[in-house]
Enzyme design. Structure first.
Site, PDB file in Angstrom:
ATOM      1  CE1 TYR A 154      44.260  36.448  44.282  1.00  0.00           C
ATOM      2  CE2 TYR A 154      44.844  37.148  46.442  1.00  0.00           C
ATOM      3  CZ  TYR A 154      44.078  36.964  45.507  1.00  0.00           C
ATOM      4  OH  TYR A 154      42.296  37.340  46.476  1.00  0.00           O
ATOM      5  CD  GLU A 198      43.735  38.248  51.197  1.00  0.00           C
ATOM      6  OE1 GLU A 198      44.353  38.941  50.811  1.00  0.00           O
ATOM      7  OE2 GLU A 198      43.067  36.897  50.631  1.00  0.00           O
ATOM      8  CG  ASP A 227      42.179  46.696  47.877  1.00  0.00           C
ATOM      9  OD1 ASP A 227      42.118  45.114  47.876  1.00  0.00           O
ATOM     10  OD2 ASP A 227      42.148  47.440  49.383  1.00  0.00           O
TER      11      ASP A 227
END
Length: 263
Positions: free
Chosen positions: A174, A49, A60
């Site tokens: 995911y 990734e 994040d």
């Protein structure tokens, strides 16, 4: 080069779980991208990734955010990352999954971005700020080039939404293992086993766990719930420190899971 789903299924055939490391492209400069990818490939990862630095990385945590800031300070952009990947595409043997936010893609131009991804050998795309309901714009632009749109599913998603996300995702689903942003965690929720059972029942494609996984033990426990793991912050930190032993240990853990469970 195999497709994303094929690579994950080949790991299963080989008797272990998939392992996808996340890297921040250009953390340390654009010149680090090639050796980092080729080294990870040699260590036996399933796919990679490739994170694109962005000024507002809402998904994040501090580790990846700081890596993005270092990359931005080095002049790294989406365009320059894709150009760099294209420059050594023939040496890349594992699928690449670009993780970016929608603004850089929109600024690039969807069709230009899709063509640049093809030139770079990109096989999948993760855009965390584009929800399922708005993802058709990405599918229309990238599916003609055989680039998968990987969907994220959260712990709070109800069963009907899990089913819709699983049906729409490409390459793999995911499965976000924490509520919140990326970053190492000491503990995970108690209901993960039930959550993954729902996901795997709903999904026709592999299900990989990501967010918060940072130790070999967590790679084994989280990987055992699905078809593999994505490890981000721990990899980013190790690469920044030049700590290859930690990277090797994380990858090795993914290869132990199924072997031990079938002995």
């Amino acid at each position: 080069m195999t497709t994303l789903q094929q690579a994950i299924e080949q790991a299963q055939i080989a008797g272990h779980k998939a392992f996808i490391p996340y890297i921040m492209a250009g953390d340390g400069g654009l010149e680090t991208i090639q050796p980092t990818i080729l080294n990870l490939q040699q260590l036996g990862v399933t796919a990679i990734e490739v994170g694109i630095p962005f000024t507002d990385p809402v998904a994040d945590g501090p580790t990846i955010e700081q890596a993005g800031e270092r990359a931005l300070a080095a002049g790294v952009t989406l365009r320059r990352v894709l150009q760099t990947l294209a420059s050594f595409r023939e040496d890349i043997k594992v699928p690449l999954v670009v993780m970016t936010y929608f603004n850089p893609v929109l600024a690039y131009g969807l069709d230009n971005f899709a063509q640049a991804c093809v030139a770079a050998g990109v096989k999948g795309l993760i855009v965390p700020d584009v929800p399922l309901e708005e993802s058709e714009i990405l599918r229309e632009a990238l599916n003609p080039y055989a680039i998968d749109i990987v969907q994220l599913v959260s712990l709070t998603s109800p069963p009907d939404r899990i089913a819709r996300i699983a049906a729409a995702s490409q390459g793999f689903v995911y499965a976000v293992t924490v509520n919140g942003i990326t970053g190492a965690r000491a503990n995970f929720a108690d209901n993960l086993e039930h959550h993954f059972a729902q996901l795997r029942q709903a999904s026709p494609i592999p299900v990989l766990a990501g967010f918060g996984i940072s130790t070999p033990e967590q790679v084994k426990s989280m990987g055992a719930l699905g078809d593999g793991v994505i490890v981000g912050s721990a990899i980013v930190t190790a690469l920044h420190k030049g700590d290859i032993a930690t990277v090797e240990a994380l990858i090795a853990a993914s290869k132990d899971i199924r072997t031990k469970s079938t002995q």
